[in-house]
Motif scaffolding. Sequence first.
Motif, PDB file in Angstrom:
ATOM      1  N   UNK A 125       0.843  -1.194   0.000  1.00  0.00           N
ATOM      2  CA  UNK A 125       0.000   0.000   0.000  1.00  0.00           C
ATOM      3  C   UNK A 125       0.878   1.245   0.000  1.00  0.00           C
ATOM      4  N   UNK A 126       0.820   1.980  -1.071  1.00  0.00           N
ATOM      5  CA  UNK A 126       1.578   3.233  -1.169  1.00  0.00           C
ATOM      6  C   UNK A 126       0.656   4.282  -1.768  1.00  0.00           C
ATOM      7  N   UNK A 127      -0.301   4.737  -0.982  1.00  0.00           N
ATOM      8  CA  UNK A 127      -1.322   5.649  -1.485  1.00  0.00           C
ATOM      9  C   UNK A 127      -2.402   4.889  -2.222  1.00  0.00           C
ATOM     10  N   UNK A 128      -2.877   3.796  -1.615  1.00  0.00           N
ATOM     11  CA  UNK A 128      -3.807   2.878  -2.280  1.00  0.00           C
ATOM     12  C   UNK A 128      -5.251   3.091  -1.846  1.00  0.00           C
ATOM     13  N   UNK A 129      -6.156   3.414  -2.789  1.00  0.00           N
ATOM     14  CA  UNK A 129      -7.580   3.461  -2.457  1.00  0.00           C
ATOM     15  C   UNK A 129      -8.052   2.086  -1.990  1.00  0.00           C
ATOM     16  N   UNK A 130      -8.778   2.050  -0.871  1.00  0.00           N
ATOM     17  CA  UNK A 130      -9.228   0.782  -0.298  1.00  0.00           C
ATOM     18  C   UNK A 130     -10.619   0.954   0.286  1.00  0.00           C
ATOM     19  N   UNK A 131     -11.416  -0.118   0.227  1.00  0.00           N
ATOM     20  CA  UNK A 131     -12.783  -0.047   0.741  1.00  0.00           C
ATOM     21  C   UNK A 131     -13.163  -1.355   1.427  1.00  0.00           C
ATOM     22  N   UNK A 132     -13.993  -1.221   2.478  1.00  0.00           N
ATOM     23  CA  UNK A 132     -14.652  -2.352   3.125  1.00  0.00           C
ATOM     24  C   UNK A 132     -16.142  -2.016   3.117  1.00  0.00           C
ATOM     25  N   UNK A 133     -16.972  -2.966   2.680  1.00  0.00           N
ATOM     26  CA  UNK A 133     -18.415  -2.724   2.573  1.00  0.00           C
ATOM     27  C   UNK A 133     -19.190  -3.884   3.176  1.00  0.00           C
ATOM     28  N   UNK A 134     -20.425  -3.601   3.579  1.00  0.00           N
ATOM     29  CA  UNK A 134     -21.354  -4.638   4.045  1.00  0.00           C
ATOM     30  C   UNK A 134     -22.511  -4.683   3.059  1.00  0.00           C
ATOM     31  N   UNK A 135     -22.763  -5.863   2.500  1.00  0.00           N
ATOM     32  CA  UNK A 135     -23.799  -6.037   1.486  1.00  0.00           C
ATOM     33  C   UNK A 135     -24.654  -7.239   1.857  1.00  0.00           C
ATOM     34  N   UNK A 136     -25.986  -7.067   1.780  1.00  0.00           N
ATOM     35  CA  UNK A 136     -26.911  -8.177   2.010  1.00  0.00           C
ATOM     36  C   UNK A 136     -27.126  -8.833   0.648  1.00  0.00           C
ATOM     37  N   UNK A 137     -26.884 -10.153   0.570  1.00  0.00           N
ATOM     38  CA  UNK A 137     -26.877 -10.810  -0.739  1.00  0.00           C
ATOM     39  C   UNK A 137     -27.756 -12.051  -0.830  1.00  0.00           C
ATOM     40  N   UNK A 155     -28.133   0.090   7.312  1.00  0.00           N
ATOM     41  CA  UNK A 155     -29.479  -0.427   7.575  1.00  0.00           C
ATOM     42  C   UNK A 155     -29.966  -1.254   6.403  1.00  0.00           C
ATOM     43  N   UNK A 156     -30.616  -2.353   6.710  1.00  0.00           N
ATOM     44  CA  UNK A 156     -31.299  -3.196   5.734  1.00  0.00           C
ATOM     45  C   UNK A 156     -32.782  -3.134   6.066  1.00  0.00           C
ATOM     46  N   UNK A 157     -33.555  -2.445   5.222  1.00  0.00           N
ATOM     47  CA  UNK A 157     -34.991  -2.299   5.458  1.00  0.00           C
ATOM     48  C   UNK A 157     -35.809  -3.161   4.503  1.00  0.00           C
ATOM     49  N   UNK A 158     -35.158  -4.077   3.793  1.00  0.00           N
ATOM     50  CA  UNK A 158     -35.843  -4.947   2.846  1.00  0.00           C
ATOM     51  C   UNK A 158     -36.467  -6.128   3.601  1.00  0.00           C
ATOM     52  N   UNK A 159     -37.747  -6.391   3.319  1.00  0.00           N
ATOM     53  CA  UNK A 159     -38.465  -7.474   3.998  1.00  0.00           C
ATOM     54  C   UNK A 159     -37.825  -8.827   3.695  1.00  0.00           C
ATOM     55  N   UNK A 160     -38.015  -9.754   4.606  1.00  0.00           N
ATOM     56  CA  UNK A 160     -37.494 -11.109   4.444  1.00  0.00           C
ATOM     57  C   UNK A 160     -37.030 -11.652   5.779  1.00  0.00           C
ATOM     58  N   UNK A 161     -36.964 -12.949   5.894  1.00  0.00           N
ATOM     59  CA  UNK A 161     -36.553 -13.612   7.134  1.00  0.00           C
ATOM     60  C   UNK A 161     -35.091 -14.039   7.093  1.00  0.00           C
ATOM     61  N   UNK A 162     -34.700 -14.741   6.034  1.00  0.00           N
ATOM     62  CA  UNK A 162     -33.347 -15.291   5.931  1.00  0.00           C
ATOM     63  C   UNK A 162     -32.437 -14.323   5.186  1.00  0.00           C
ATOM     64  N   UNK A 163     -31.466 -13.779   5.904  1.00  0.00           N
ATOM     65  CA  UNK A 163     -30.557 -12.775   5.346  1.00  0.00           C
ATOM     66  C   UNK A 163     -29.140 -13.320   5.294  1.00  0.00           C
ATOM     67  N   UNK A 164     -28.382 -12.877   4.300  1.00  0.00           N
ATOM     68  CA  UNK A 164     -26.964 -13.223   4.167  1.00  0.00           C
ATOM     69  C   UNK A 164     -26.187 -11.919   4.055  1.00  0.00           C
TER      70      UNK A 164
END
Length: 192
Positions: free
Chosen positions: A103-115, A147-156
């Motif tokens: 890493x020498x000035x490296x753009x980096x990201x961490x995200x949370x996604x419901x899939x 926030x995850x506001x999408x309806x459903x029971x089983x989430x990943x």
Amino acid sequence: MASELTVQTLRGPTSGTNANKVIIPSGQTLDASNGFVAPAGSVIQSVLWKMTPVEKSTSGTWAVHLFPTIGNTYVVETYNFTKKYSNSKVHATVSGHVDHNNATGSPSIVALIEKSNYPTSETFMGAAYRHVRVQQDEPLTYAFSGEDAVAGINKQYSICCHSHASVMRFGRPASGTNASHVFTILLQEIAQ
């Protein structure tokens, strides 16, 4: 012998030491599991997801203007979360240490996604971006909420990452494991 009492309202006394209280005696429990309606905004359940320390190769490039999706990031770990109610929301608080390599000035990201419906759809919940200039046993904190506001029971829920650096280490430094370099996600089901 069990008996049943039908009432519309329970109300405590209006004065005295226990004014406006309905008391369940010590050693007794009130089981409302088959008919309890949680007030809007209350926490229905709370789970702390502790990620397994892992090193993730991030070949390719990442740029600050990109929007994270399952397709353009690397899935680091996935957590299966079963909601109690389909119409409730899930709030997430993400925080943890990530060490980088090359890493020498490296753009980096961490995200949370419901899939759970991927590839048909996915729900972006949040992300943290860093322009990384340190590496090898110099972990940085990534912290965000969503926030995850999408309806459903089983989430990943998937923690996803990408970096212009070659490696991202979650919950561990370059030199191996370290109990203080944790990466956690607090998931809370919230009544609507």
